[in-house]
Design a protein around this motif. Structure first.
Motif, PDB file in Angstrom:
ATOM      1  N   HIS A   5      -6.484  -5.801   1.601  1.00 49.97           N
ATOM      2  CA  HIS A   5      -6.185  -4.605   0.807  1.00 49.97           C
ATOM      3  C   HIS A   5      -7.099  -3.961   0.150  1.00 49.97           C
ATOM      4  O   HIS A   5      -8.039  -4.911  -0.434  1.00 49.97           O
ATOM      5  CB  HIS A   5      -4.894  -5.190   0.225  1.00 49.97           C
ATOM      6  N   ILE A  54      -1.353 -13.405   3.208  1.00 46.31           N
ATOM      7  CA  ILE A  54      -0.916 -12.853   4.156  1.00 46.31           C
ATOM      8  C   ILE A  54      -1.255 -11.301   4.254  1.00 46.31           C
ATOM      9  O   ILE A  54      -1.133 -10.969   3.224  1.00 46.31           O
ATOM     10  CB  ILE A  54       0.673 -12.953   3.951  1.00 46.31           C
ATOM     11  N   ASN A 114      -6.646 -12.669   1.349  1.00 47.30           N
ATOM     12  CA  ASN A 114      -5.316 -12.744   1.382  1.00 47.30           C
ATOM     13  C   ASN A 114      -4.580 -13.739   2.015  1.00 47.30           C
ATOM     14  O   ASN A 114      -5.033 -14.154   3.180  1.00 47.30           O
ATOM     15  CB  ASN A 114      -4.476 -11.188   1.584  1.00 47.30           C
ATOM     16  N   ALA A 126       0.022 -11.435  -2.883  1.00 45.88           N
ATOM     17  CA  ALA A 126       0.915 -10.471  -2.846  1.00 45.88           C
ATOM     18  C   ALA A 126       2.175 -10.415  -1.723  1.00 45.88           C
ATOM     19  O   ALA A 126       3.343 -10.206  -2.235  1.00 45.88           O
ATOM     20  CB  ALA A 126      -0.030  -8.834  -2.674  1.00 45.88           C
ATOM     21  N   GLN A 127       1.552 -10.950  -0.618  1.00 45.99           N
ATOM     22  CA  GLN A 127       2.514 -10.726   0.393  1.00 45.99           C
ATOM     23  C   GLN A 127       3.288 -12.366   0.841  1.00 45.99           C
ATOM     24  O   GLN A 127       4.085 -12.232   1.746  1.00 45.99           O
ATOM     25  CB  GLN A 127       2.105 -10.261   1.770  1.00 45.99           C
ATOM     26  N   ALA A 153       7.348  -4.772   1.910  1.00 44.82           N
ATOM     27  CA  ALA A 153       5.849  -5.132   1.662  1.00 44.82           C
ATOM     28  C   ALA A 153       5.346  -4.229   0.908  1.00 44.82           C
ATOM     29  O   ALA A 153       4.409  -4.692   0.000  1.00 44.82           O
ATOM     30  CB  ALA A 153       5.162  -5.036   3.148  1.00 44.82           C
ATOM     31  N   ASP A 156      -4.924 -13.703  -2.635  1.00 49.47           N
ATOM     32  CA  ASP A 156      -4.310 -12.600  -2.877  1.00 49.47           C
ATOM     33  C   ASP A 156      -2.863 -12.958  -2.382  1.00 49.47           C
ATOM     34  O   ASP A 156      -2.739 -12.936  -1.135  1.00 49.47           O
ATOM     35  CB  ASP A 156      -4.804 -11.590  -2.255  1.00 49.47           C
ATOM     36  N   HIS A 177       6.614  -7.034  -8.448  1.00 49.38           N
ATOM     37  CA  HIS A 177       7.636  -6.148  -7.954  1.00 49.38           C
ATOM     38  C   HIS A 177       7.755  -6.323  -6.313  1.00 49.38           C
ATOM     39  O   HIS A 177       8.717  -5.955  -5.949  1.00 49.38           O
ATOM     40  CB  HIS A 177       6.949  -4.749  -8.125  1.00 49.38           C
ATOM     41  N   LYS A 178       6.974  -7.074  -5.621  1.00 53.04           N
ATOM     42  CA  LYS A 178       6.999  -7.427  -4.213  1.00 53.04           C
ATOM     43  C   LYS A 178       8.100  -8.538  -4.035  1.00 53.04           C
ATOM     44  O   LYS A 178       8.402  -8.930  -3.126  1.00 53.04           O
ATOM     45  CB  LYS A 178       5.756  -7.849  -3.565  1.00 53.04           C
ATOM     46  N   SER A 181       1.922 -10.041  -7.432  1.00 53.95           N
ATOM     47  CA  SER A 181       2.676  -8.892  -8.061  1.00 53.95           C
ATOM     48  C   SER A 181       4.023  -9.254  -8.269  1.00 53.95           C
ATOM     49  O   SER A 181       4.662  -9.565  -7.110  1.00 53.95           O
ATOM     50  CB  SER A 181       2.611  -7.578  -7.457  1.00 53.95           C
ATOM     51  N   ASN A 231      -0.956  -7.558   4.538  1.00 53.00           N
ATOM     52  CA  ASN A 231       0.006  -6.519   4.282  1.00 53.00           C
ATOM     53  C   ASN A 231      -0.126  -5.558   5.467  1.00 53.00           C
ATOM     54  O   ASN A 231       1.001  -4.954   5.759  1.00 53.00           O
ATOM     55  CB  ASN A 231      -0.119  -5.978   2.996  1.00 53.00           C
ATOM     56  N   GLY A 253      -0.690  -6.795 -12.087  1.00 55.35           N
ATOM     57  CA  GLY A 253      -0.235  -6.940 -10.736  1.00 55.35           C
ATOM     58  C   GLY A 253      -1.441  -7.763 -10.191  1.00 55.35           C
ATOM     59  O   GLY A 253      -2.513  -7.930 -10.614  1.00 55.35           O
ATOM     60  N   VAL A 254      -1.494  -7.730  -8.864  1.00 54.29           N
ATOM     61  CA  VAL A 254      -2.526  -8.131  -8.228  1.00 54.29           C
ATOM     62  C   VAL A 254      -3.973  -7.297  -8.190  1.00 54.29           C
ATOM     63  O   VAL A 254      -5.024  -7.963  -8.454  1.00 54.29           O
ATOM     64  CB  VAL A 254      -2.499  -8.210  -6.460  1.00 54.29           C
ATOM     65  N   THR A 255      -3.849  -6.051  -8.340  1.00 55.73           N
ATOM     66  CA  THR A 255      -4.630  -5.276  -8.641  1.00 55.73           C
ATOM     67  C   THR A 255      -5.611  -5.611  -9.907  1.00 55.73           C
ATOM     68  O   THR A 255      -6.908  -5.879 -10.084  1.00 55.73           O
ATOM     69  CB  THR A 255      -4.646  -3.668  -8.816  1.00 55.73           C
ATOM     70  N   SER A 311      -7.209  -3.265  -2.871  1.00 53.24           N
ATOM     71  CA  SER A 311      -7.489  -3.859  -4.135  1.00 53.24           C
ATOM     72  C   SER A 311      -8.403  -5.228  -3.987  1.00 53.24           C
ATOM     73  O   SER A 311      -8.650  -5.918  -4.966  1.00 53.24           O
ATOM     74  CB  SER A 311      -6.225  -4.085  -4.809  1.00 53.24           C
TER      75      SER A 311
HETATM   76  N1  PMP Z   1      -2.895  -6.972  -1.742  1.00 58.64           N
HETATM   77  C1  PMP Z   1      -1.970  -6.947  -0.928  1.00 58.64           C
HETATM   78  C2  PMP Z   1      -2.144  -7.787   0.566  1.00 58.64           C
HETATM   79  C3  PMP Z   1      -0.878  -5.926  -1.068  1.00 58.64           C
HETATM   80  O1  PMP Z   1       0.004  -6.054  -0.095  1.00 58.64           O
HETATM   81  C4  PMP Z   1      -0.802  -5.274  -2.228  1.00 58.64           C
HETATM   82  C5  PMP Z   1       0.168  -4.399  -2.303  1.00 58.64           C
HETATM   83  N2  PMP Z   1       0.631  -3.234  -1.403  1.00 58.64           N
HETATM   84  C6  PMP Z   1      -1.843  -5.665  -3.141  1.00 58.64           C
HETATM   85  C7  PMP Z   1      -2.626  -6.396  -3.072  1.00 58.64           C
HETATM   86  C8  PMP Z   1      -1.846  -4.699  -4.487  1.00 58.64           C
HETATM   87  O2  PMP Z   1      -0.620  -4.821  -5.362  1.00 58.64           O
HETATM   88  P1  PMP Z   1      -0.344  -4.221  -6.663  1.00 58.64           P
HETATM   89  O3  PMP Z   1      -0.461  -2.614  -6.120  1.00 58.64           O
HETATM   90  O4  PMP Z   1       0.960  -4.506  -6.832  1.00 58.64           O
HETATM   91  O5  PMP Z   1      -1.490  -4.573  -7.636  1.00 58.64           O
END
Ligand code: PMP
Length: 409
Positions: A125, A176, A174, A205-206, A33, A203, A228-229, A226, A178, A96-98, A127
């Motif tokens: 999260h 899902i 989100n 990301a997950q 995650a 969001d 990378h996940k 993102s 995290n 990325g998501v941020t 972000s």
């Molecule tokens: N939202 C969720 C639900 C996340 O799990 C994460 C990363 N842990 C982020 C946003 C942020 O992603 P990133 O750091 O790749 O921008």
């Protein structure tokens, strides 16, 4: 690419890092995650770019620049298809998501009248909290929170009331969590947002690494993830935005690539998607991300989702069998991650001891401090599984956890 029958043994051969040892033990990587591992298909694709056609994109007339541009734009097309976006230019490359959320918070919210509200959920999260807080202050907006219950399930009736109580410009949630693993009812939430005249940002990301996502069927106005996940490189991610919204929004960053004309008096903006892509983009990252999504598709997103559910059920049952473990996040719809605390142990100590056995888990607040405050805990141990993990690895994890707990109690 055709999907072949899922075999975890075959899949593992694609990931060189999975045969590494850590502290003299075979690596058991349960920190998916935070970031996923990368298959050779992605690593080789990036190497090939740097070995054979590294060049800047979009304005070059020479062959290498054209090859790089074509590869990057093909990646955009792959991503658009993956999400079922209506147009490739609805896919904006970001870090990325941020960065995606900061972009929407700064650009979209600048168009919203003072006094309107933005809704986020209690399980976001950082972000998906902080950029809205900052923008709400700047643009004179209210930020309100959709509550959840002690299982980590959002209170949809409270969401409905919040939507009705004020002028809601945007809902950000989100797909899902995290921190808890909850899969949120985003399609229903999108319908409700739209009925109230609001737009929704999801969001992902997950979710993108674990399930098929169709932005149009969900009704997402913005969707972000993102790379990378999702087996892709770091430093690259996606903001999907509905064409009409992106067209109406002002640019977020200024510079090269995002302009049509520049004079000292005034500049005009490039068409989508370039209006939101100032500066030289992460070319190898974008190409690598395209390869990552192709790879996930070749494994089969539905196969990934069902195999990971098996891992989740297996690990959850094993933890319950151990006893003396409190699991945070008991939603009926859950993704393959488990946040927990063994009674009488600090999560940090558990994580450190597990590392001695070669087992990588995450400990802490998982960038979701409000979730930890809700449960009145300092943090959790989080084991998060990917489609390349196995039940044998879960057995090793449980065995090491037993030993760690014995040492700590
Ligand atoms: N939202 C969720 C639900 C996340 O799990 C994460 C990363 N842990 C982020 C946003 C942020 O992603 P990133 O750091 O790749 O921008």
């Amino acid at each position: 690419m055709d999907t072949v029958a899922f075999s975890v043994e075959n899949v593992r051969k694609d990931f060189p890092i999975l045969s590494a040892t850590v502290n003299g033990r075979p690596l058991v990587y349960f920190d998916n995650a935070a970031t996923s591992q990368k298959p050779l298909q992605v690593i080789n694709c990036i190497t090939e770019y740097y070995n054979n056609y590294n060049s800047n994109v979009h304005r070059g007339v020479h062959t290498l620049s054209q090859l790089a541009t074509e590869a990057m734009e093909n990646a955009r097309l792959t991503i658009a298809r993956h999400l079922n976006a209506a147009h490739a230019h609805e896919v904006i490359f970001v870090r990325g998501v941020t960065e995606a959320i900061n972009l929407v918070a700064n650009s979209f919210l600048s168009l919203v009248p003072h006094g309107w509200q933005v809704l986020i959920s209690a399980m976001e999260h950082h972000s998906n909290i902080v950029p809205w807080q900052m923008a709400a202050e700047r643009y004179g907006l209210k930020l309100r929170v959709i509550p959840m219950d002690s299982n980590g399930v959002l209170d949809i009736e409270a969401y409905d009331r919040l939507l009705m109580e004020g002028n809601t410009a945007l809902v950000a949630v989100n797909h899902i969590s995290n921190a808890l693993g909850t899969i949120n009812p985003v399609k229903q939430m999108a319908e409700m947002a739209h009925r109230a005249g609001a737009v929704i940002l999801i969001d992902g990301a997950q979710s993108i690494p674990h399930m098929a996502v169709d932005v149009r069927s969900i009704g997402a106005d913005f969707y972000t993830f993102s790379g990378h996940k999702a087996c892709g490189p770091t430093g690259i991610g996606v903001l999907y935005g509905r064409e009409d919204l992106l067209m109406a929004m002002p640019p977020y960053m200024g510079g090269g690539e995002m302009i049509k004309t520049v004079t000292f008096e005034k500049s005009t903006w490039a068409e989508l998607p370039f209006k939101f892509e100032a500066g030289t983009p992460d070319i190898s990252g974008a190409i690598g991300l395209g390869a990552a999504l192709e790879y996930l598709k070749s494994i089969g997103l539905d196969q990934i989702a069902s195999y990971e559910q098996e891992l989740l059920e297996y690990a959850t049952a094993a933890l319950y069998e151990m006893g003396g473990i409190r699991i945070y996040g008991q939603a009926p719809q859950k993704a393959s991650l488990i946040s927990f605390i063994p009674d009488g142990c600090h999560p940090y100590d558990v994580g450190t001891l597990l590392d001695n056995y070669g087992i990588a888990v995450r400990t802490g607040h998982h960038c979701a401090q409000p979730v930890m405050d809700f449960f009145d805990i300092p943090g959790t141990v989080r084991a998060s599984f990917a489609f390349y993990n196995t039940k044998e690895e879960i057995n090793l994890f449980i065995e090491a956890l037993r030993k760690a707990i014995k040492m700590l109690r």
